[in-house]
Design a protein around this motif. Structure first.
Motif, PDB file in Angstrom:
ATOM      1  N   LYS A  26       0.813  -1.214   0.000  1.00  0.00           N
ATOM      2  CA  LYS A  26       0.000   0.000   0.000  1.00  0.00           C
ATOM      3  C   LYS A  26       0.853   1.274   0.000  1.00  0.00           C
ATOM      4  CE  LYS A  26      -3.876  -2.282   0.261  1.00  0.00           C
ATOM      5  NZ  LYS A  26      -4.859  -2.270  -0.859  1.00  0.00           N
ATOM      6  N   THR A  27       2.185   1.127  -0.100  1.00  0.00           N
ATOM      7  CA  THR A  27       3.067   2.305  -0.066  1.00  0.00           C
ATOM      8  C   THR A  27       3.584   2.612  -1.469  1.00  0.00           C
ATOM      9  OG1 THR A  27       4.954   0.873   0.472  1.00  0.00           O
ATOM     10  CG2 THR A  27       3.769   1.876   2.315  1.00  0.00           C
ATOM     11  N   VAL A  28       2.665   2.649  -2.422  1.00  0.00           N
ATOM     12  CA  VAL A  28       3.045   2.734  -3.834  1.00  0.00           C
ATOM     13  C   VAL A  28       3.636   4.088  -4.228  1.00  0.00           C
ATOM     14  CG1 VAL A  28       1.419   0.963  -4.545  1.00  0.00           C
ATOM     15  CG2 VAL A  28       0.660   3.344  -4.405  1.00  0.00           C
ATOM     16  N   ARG A  29       3.423   5.127  -3.436  1.00  0.00           N
ATOM     17  CA  ARG A  29       3.918   6.450  -3.817  1.00  0.00           C
ATOM     18  C   ARG A  29       5.320   6.724  -3.269  1.00  0.00           C
ATOM     19  NH1 ARG A  29      -0.033  11.208  -2.848  1.00  0.00           N
ATOM     20  NH2 ARG A  29       1.546  12.160  -4.181  1.00  0.00           N
ATOM     21  N   TRP A  30       5.840   5.806  -2.506  1.00  0.00           N
ATOM     22  CA  TRP A  30       7.220   5.901  -2.027  1.00  0.00           C
ATOM     23  C   TRP A  30       8.088   4.893  -2.764  1.00  0.00           C
ATOM     24  CZ3 TRP A  30       7.601   6.207   4.072  1.00  0.00           C
ATOM     25  CH2 TRP A  30       7.232   7.500   4.482  1.00  0.00           C
ATOM     26  N   SER A  31       9.349   5.220  -2.904  1.00  0.00           N
ATOM     27  CA  SER A  31      10.308   4.265  -3.447  1.00  0.00           C
ATOM     28  C   SER A  31      10.551   3.160  -2.416  1.00  0.00           C
ATOM     29  CB  SER A  31      11.631   4.974  -3.757  1.00  0.00           C
ATOM     30  OG  SER A  31      12.182   5.538  -2.569  1.00  0.00           O
ATOM     31  N   TRP A  32      11.121   2.044  -2.886  1.00  0.00           N
ATOM     32  CA  TRP A  32      11.409   0.934  -1.981  1.00  0.00           C
ATOM     33  C   TRP A  32      12.322   1.385  -0.845  1.00  0.00           C
ATOM     34  CZ3 TRP A  32      16.055  -1.116  -0.433  1.00  0.00           C
ATOM     35  CH2 TRP A  32      15.984  -2.275   0.338  1.00  0.00           C
ATOM     36  N   GLU A  33      13.359   2.140  -1.184  1.00  0.00           N
ATOM     37  CA  GLU A  33      14.330   2.533  -0.160  1.00  0.00           C
ATOM     38  C   GLU A  33      13.740   3.462   0.892  1.00  0.00           C
ATOM     39  OE1 GLU A  33      15.295   4.872  -4.025  1.00  0.00           O
ATOM     40  OE2 GLU A  33      14.744   2.832  -3.438  1.00  0.00           O
ATOM     41  N   SER A 233      20.254   4.819   2.523  1.00  0.00           N
ATOM     42  CA  SER A 233      20.693   6.213   2.359  1.00  0.00           C
ATOM     43  C   SER A 233      21.417   6.402   1.038  1.00  0.00           C
ATOM     44  CB  SER A 233      21.600   6.616   3.524  1.00  0.00           C
ATOM     45  OG  SER A 233      20.905   6.555   4.753  1.00  0.00           O
ATOM     46  N   PHE A 234      22.209   5.395   0.659  1.00  0.00           N
ATOM     47  CA  PHE A 234      22.894   5.452  -0.635  1.00  0.00           C
ATOM     48  C   PHE A 234      21.878   5.515  -1.774  1.00  0.00           C
ATOM     49  CE2 PHE A 234      24.159   2.765  -4.272  1.00  0.00           C
ATOM     50  CZ  PHE A 234      25.138   3.587  -4.830  1.00  0.00           C
ATOM     51  N   LEU A 235      20.856   4.647  -1.726  1.00  0.00           N
ATOM     52  CA  LEU A 235      19.849   4.639  -2.782  1.00  0.00           C
ATOM     53  C   LEU A 235      19.028   5.929  -2.799  1.00  0.00           C
ATOM     54  CD1 LEU A 235      18.362   1.013  -2.725  1.00  0.00           C
ATOM     55  CD2 LEU A 235      20.017   1.985  -4.322  1.00  0.00           C
ATOM     56  N   LEU A 236      18.675   6.426  -1.629  1.00  0.00           N
ATOM     57  CA  LEU A 236      17.899   7.659  -1.547  1.00  0.00           C
ATOM     58  C   LEU A 236      18.671   8.826  -2.152  1.00  0.00           C
ATOM     59  CD1 LEU A 236      16.445   7.160   2.030  1.00  0.00           C
ATOM     60  CD2 LEU A 236      15.065   7.466  -0.034  1.00  0.00           C
ATOM     61  N   SER A 237      19.981   8.843  -1.955  1.00  0.00           N
ATOM     62  CA  SER A 237      20.809   9.914  -2.517  1.00  0.00           C
ATOM     63  C   SER A 237      21.022   9.710  -4.010  1.00  0.00           C
ATOM     64  CB  SER A 237      22.169   9.965  -1.797  1.00  0.00           C
ATOM     65  OG  SER A 237      21.996  10.263  -0.424  1.00  0.00           O
ATOM     66  N   ARG A 238      21.338   8.480  -4.419  1.00  0.00           N
ATOM     67  CA  ARG A 238      21.596   8.207  -5.833  1.00  0.00           C
ATOM     68  C   ARG A 238      20.349   8.416  -6.681  1.00  0.00           C
ATOM     69  NH1 ARG A 238      22.482   2.191  -7.990  1.00  0.00           N
ATOM     70  NH2 ARG A 238      20.218   2.313  -7.751  1.00  0.00           N
ATOM     71  N   ASN A 239      19.201   7.945  -6.177  1.00  0.00           N
ATOM     72  CA  ASN A 239      17.953   8.040  -6.944  1.00  0.00           C
ATOM     73  C   ASN A 239      17.183   9.335  -6.686  1.00  0.00           C
ATOM     74  OD1 ASN A 239      18.542   5.429  -7.832  1.00  0.00           O
ATOM     75  ND2 ASN A 239      17.294   4.477  -6.238  1.00  0.00           N
ATOM     76  N   ARG A 240      17.748  10.161  -5.799  1.00  0.00           N
ATOM     77  CA  ARG A 240      17.115  11.437  -5.439  1.00  0.00           C
ATOM     78  C   ARG A 240      15.677  11.228  -4.962  1.00  0.00           C
ATOM     79  NH1 ARG A 240      19.256  15.321 -10.452  1.00  0.00           N
ATOM     80  NH2 ARG A 240      21.503  15.011 -10.023  1.00  0.00           N
TER      81      ARG A 240
END
Length: 345
Positions: A26-33, A233-240
């Motif tokens: 149900k968290t479709v509007r957030w990225s996995w990370e 944190s790495f993914l959140l930064s890389r994928n903005r």
């Protein structure tokens, strides 16, 4: 009677673990990370240390009295388990609850059950030990059948989508991540089996036998938190995707991600108590019982969530047969644990 209560707690903890990832759908509007980072903080930091502070009179004294080597080893196992949690979390998003749990938990069950038993090899020659091994073997058959069912399901889905190459590539990557997740996830049980001085210190300051494992989970999951926070944190930064946390109308996503942690961590605490109650085979047969329930429940949730909608024929037959094998395995392992609890070792 205590063994029976241990078995019941093991069943409850397995149901909870097999259900924890449902809110993620149900968290479709957030990225996995973004989802996984919130889950990590709640499940691996806030909840385990809160439980420990309430169940252990003096956690500071426990850490001071514990062997530094044991603390370092438990934390290191936590780092490895955390890597497995990352792989597992990614595989759920790629191949679904049913197949991800079957593969990941299958490898974790095999390693997490057999390796602790090797510490006391004489167990293999006892009736409870033989029942436990038989249950593990039957469970392995069930896991293979569930995995084969998942693969057949994906083939049908690919044919319906005109054989999408990207879908096939995503499936293979998801299978690899689920396998790696299972290998590393077994380290959670290793931490429980190599933490003697920590549990003894907890008992010495007034903790009950059932809650003496809580400091072990707290330290282990702190290692897991380290791995998960760094990767997310790495993914959140890389994928903005840090901006996901600011999206309007996603307040429910915070609650759902936190709910995942609120389901998962208490299930681990319950497993620790169940293992203690089941006696000498609690950390081996108990682990197999717990993991079997997790696979069974997650498979059923996969059906309920529509992961098998539109699938017919061979995949359905395989998944049903696999679930039957898991049920038989659970009975065998439970019988072995009950025999150990009554001193038949």
């Amino acid at each position: 009677m205590e063994t029976v209560w241990g078995l019941l707690l093991g069943l409850v903890s397995g149901v909870m673990t097999g259900s924890f990832s449902l809110p993620m759908k149900k968290t479709v509007r957030w990225s996995w990370e973004a989802v996984w980072l919130v889950w990590s903080v709640c499940a691996l930091l806030i909840i385990p240390w809160t439980i420990t502070f309430f169940t252990v009179p003096d956690i500071g004294a426990v850490l001071r009295q514990s062997n530094l080597r044991d603390i370092g080893l438990v934390y290191a196992f936590g780092l490895g388990w955390g890597l497995g949690a990352v792989f597992f979390g990614r595989s759920i998003a790629m191949i679904g609850i049913s197949l991800a749990f079957a593969l990941c938990i299958g490898f974790a069950t095999a390693l997490g059950t057999l390796i602790p038993m090797l510490k006391n090899p004489q167990i293999f020659g006892t009736a409870p030990g033989l029942w436990s091994v038989a249950g593990i073997l039957v469970m392995a058959v069930g896991i293979v059948l569930c995995a084969a069912a998942g693969r057949q399901k994906e083939k049908q889905m690919q044919q319906a989508a005109a054989g999408s190459a990207s879908s096939a590539g995503r499936m293979m990557l998801g299978l690899l991540l689920a396998t790696l997740g299972g290998i590393f996830s077994s380290m959670l049980n290793f931490a429980f089996n190599f933490s003697g001085s920590i549990t003894k210190a907890a008992v010495s300051v007034g903790a009950s036998a059932a809650s003496a494992s809580d400091p072990v989970w707290a330290v282990t999951l702190l290692g897991g938190l380290t791995t998960n926070v760094i990767y997310c944190s790495f993914l959140l930064s890389r994928n903005r995707t840090w901006a996901d946390y600011k999206k309007a109308g996603t307040a429910s996503h915070w609650v759902l991600a936190a709910l995942m942690g609120a389901i998962w961590m208490p299930s681990i605490a319950l497993y620790g108590r169940a293992a203690v109650m089941m006696g000498r085979l609690g950390s081996s047969a108990g682990w197999g019982l717990y993991m079997g329930i997790v696979i069974l429940v997650s498979t059923l949730w996969g059906f309920a969530a529509g992961e098998w909608r539109g699938i017919r024929g061979k995949p359905i037959g395989l998944i049903v047969l696999g679930v039957v094998c898991l049920l038989i395995a659970i009975v065998f392992i439970g019988y072995g644990a009950a025999g150990a609890g009554h001193g038949n070792v």
